[in-house]
Scaffold this active site. Structure first.
Site, PDB file in Angstrom:
ATOM      1  N   ALA A   1     -11.622  -0.739  -8.084  1.00  0.00           N
ATOM      2  CA  ALA A   1     -10.370  -0.832  -7.324  1.00  0.00           C
ATOM      3  C   ALA A   1     -10.449   0.042  -6.088  1.00  0.00           C
ATOM      4  O   ALA A   1     -11.501   0.581  -5.747  1.00  0.00           O
ATOM      5  CB  ALA A   1      -9.185  -0.436  -8.195  1.00  0.00           C
ATOM      6  N   ASN A   2      -9.323   0.182  -5.406  1.00  0.00           N
ATOM      7  CA  ASN A   2      -9.234   1.075  -4.251  1.00  0.00           C
ATOM      8  C   ASN A   2      -7.852   1.727  -4.249  1.00  0.00           C
ATOM      9  O   ASN A   2      -7.046   1.492  -5.149  1.00  0.00           O
ATOM     10  CB  ASN A   2      -9.506   0.312  -2.952  1.00  0.00           C
ATOM     11  CG  ASN A   2      -8.562  -0.849  -2.761  1.00  0.00           C
ATOM     12  OD1 ASN A   2      -7.354  -0.670  -2.636  1.00  0.00           O
ATOM     13  ND2 ASN A   2      -9.109  -2.067  -2.759  1.00  0.00           N
ATOM     14  N   ARG A   3      -7.591   2.528  -3.230  1.00  0.00           N
ATOM     15  CA  ARG A   3      -6.379   3.343  -3.223  1.00  0.00           C
ATOM     16  C   ARG A   3      -5.178   2.683  -2.531  1.00  0.00           C
ATOM     17  O   ARG A   3      -4.184   3.336  -2.247  1.00  0.00           O
ATOM     18  CB  ARG A   3      -6.660   4.690  -2.561  1.00  0.00           C
ATOM     19  CG  ARG A   3      -7.627   5.565  -3.352  1.00  0.00           C
ATOM     20  CD  ARG A   3      -7.817   6.924  -2.686  1.00  0.00           C
ATOM     21  NE  ARG A   3      -8.601   7.826  -3.499  1.00  0.00           N
ATOM     22  CZ  ARG A   3      -9.929   7.903  -3.493  1.00  0.00           C
ATOM     23  NH1 ARG A   3     -10.611   7.096  -2.684  1.00  0.00           N
ATOM     24  NH2 ARG A   3     -10.565   8.749  -4.264  1.00  0.00           N
ATOM     25  N   SER A   4      -5.239   1.401  -2.268  1.00  0.00           N
ATOM     26  CA  SER A   4      -4.124   0.731  -1.593  1.00  0.00           C
ATOM     27  C   SER A   4      -2.866   0.777  -2.466  1.00  0.00           C
ATOM     28  O   SER A   4      -2.919   0.492  -3.662  1.00  0.00           O
ATOM     29  CB  SER A   4      -4.485  -0.723  -1.285  1.00  0.00           C
ATOM     30  OG  SER A   4      -3.372  -1.420  -0.792  1.00  0.00           O
TER      31      SER A   4
ATOM     32  N   ALA B   1      -5.870  -5.125   0.357  1.00  0.00           N
ATOM     33  CA  ALA B   1      -7.184  -4.465   0.387  1.00  0.00           C
ATOM     34  C   ALA B   1      -8.023  -5.078  -0.739  1.00  0.00           C
ATOM     35  O   ALA B   1      -8.062  -4.574  -1.860  1.00  0.00           O
ATOM     36  CB  ALA B   1      -7.037  -2.961   0.202  1.00  0.00           C
TER      37      ALA B   1
END
Length: 425
Positions: free
Chosen positions: A221-224, A287
């Site tokens: 995942a990412n931090r969006s 994102a």
């Protein structure tokens, strides 16, 4: 360039605003200003605790109305009375709605002016809760919220984030003023065809991250946070568009007045976007993870003592922006996002050419900026016409400005446009 005045989306509407006693009450001052800009009249009621956080003078000055707070003020009761106060409105808004106010509402208590008008009203009620995350998660609050929903009370938020208390975070933040405004407009908007510069237009917005499973427990995942994409969806809805919001996993409340399609993976997001076509415009703000695991583990991958880490074989995810830009049902205007940590403008220009979209909204998401997951943003609008640099502003303001550009590109034309077409300098 002169900033256009907000649309009079609430012209002639009368709101009774009940302000509860929480630190988030300061945000209500901005909400009052925005409501007045859109033509609404705002009559404020403050609890005794609310006056500890914001002054009645400030509330009165912004609303251009006297502040009501005392149930036993004989002069005020003779002049208007709490029953009339509760009925002479098109909508009652409670912000911030504290745990105490929610409890009073759910149980029919009326021991002060705020709770009395809420019990006496025959109008729709919209509440925007704000409290400590442990208070919001408490079973008593959950029971009260469930009862109020069953009674027909509308909710907006709360959102996840940092609290006023040091080292406290979680779900409990007051929804941002623009989100509350969108909820109000959705409840008080015209019952007939949508109005606004994008009336009759269909829009698709993607937002948030994607989660690409490694096994049943882990994922890439990412931090969006989804804050920017959700704000854009809300702004498009306020401009009259019919909005489908395809959202990855987020902890923020969905905006009012839009159709939300929750997804988890990039492949699910692409399928949902294609299912929403045809559309007039698409804003791809999500994102999306570039890669996913080639073979997702059916069971949790266990760590064996002394063994090497299990290798992860990655494959490329579908390119949603490029797919939409070259789709047989391509929207007239396709807007992509470029989140970069280096060579921002050159990478954004290359992405514009590579993906085949009309505009790229580029921002620097380096760790020091605080943009990824934060409430503010600084973007550059990149198109074939060149680059337009925008100053730092809130993500709600970025969304409003982008929607102004989008509306300008459609003005007098059914086709998409460029930043030049929309009046960019």
């Amino acid at each position: 360039m002169v900033k256009p005045a907000p649309l009079q989306t609430l012209a002639g509407k009368r709101l009774l605003l009940v302000i509860g006693g929480g630190i988030a009450a300061y945000k209500v001052l901005d909400l009052i200003r925005r409501l007045r800009e859109r033509g609404a009249s705002v009559r404020p009621v403050m609890t005794a605790a609310a006056k500890e956080f914001v002054t009645p003078l400030a509330v009165s000055a912004l609303s251009n109305e006297s502040v009501h707070s005392d149930l036993f003020d004989l002069d005020r009761e003779n002049e208007i009375g709490h029953i009339r106060l509760s009925r002479e409105a098109d909508l009652v808004v409670v912000a911030p709605a504290t745990a105490n106010l929610l409890a009073k509402m759910a149980n029919g208590l009326a021991d002060d002016l705020a709770s009395a008008v809420l019990l006496a009203t025959d109008k729709p009620v919209l509440v925007a809760p704000a409290m400590n995350p442990f208070m919001w998660a408490n079973p008593a609050t959950a029971r009260n919220v469930e009862r109020l929903r069953a009674d027909g009370v509308h909710f907006i938020g709360p959102e996840a984030g940092e609290m006023a208390e040091r080292n406290e975070a979680g779900v409990g933040r007051l929804a941002e003023p623009m989100s509350i405004l969108a909820g109000i407009e959705a409840l008080l908007g015209p019952s007939g065809p949508l109005t606004g510069p994008l009336a009759g237009r269909r829009a698709i917005v993607t937002s948030g991250p994607t989660h690409e499973p490694i096994d049943p427990v882990r994922y890439i995942a990412n931090r969006s946070s989804g804050k920017q994409g959700h704000a854009i969806a809300a702004a498009l809805a306020r401009a009259g568009a019919e909005v489908t919001l395809v959202s990855g996993p987020v902890t923020i409340a969905p905006p009012a007045g839009v159709t939300v399609v929750p997804v988890e993976t990039a492949r699910e997001m692409l399928a949902a976007v294609e299912a929403a076509l045809p559309a007039d415009l698409a804003v791809m703000a999500a994102a999306v993870a570039d890669w996913r695991v080639a073979a997702e583990g059916a069971e949790k991958i266990k760590k064996a003592p002394g063994s090497e880490p299990a290798p992860l074989h990655l494959v490329e995810n579908p390119d949603i922006l490029a797919t939409v830009s070259r789709h047989p049902k391509r929207p007239s205007l396709v807007v992509g996002f470029a989140a970069e940590t280096q060579n921002l403008l050159s990478n954004a220009a290359a992405k514009l050419a590579r993906k085949g979209c009309d505009w790229i909204v580029a921002n620097d998401v380096s760790p020091g900026t605080g943009i990824m997951g934060g409430d503010r943003n600084r973007v550059h609008l990149v198109s074939a016409a060149g680059v337009e640099d925008w100053p730092e502003m809130s993500k709600d303001e970025v969304a409003a400005r982008l929607v102004q550009r989008i509306a300008g590109s459609f003005s007098g034309s059914l086709g998409g446009g460029t930043a030049e077409d929309s009046g960019a300098q």
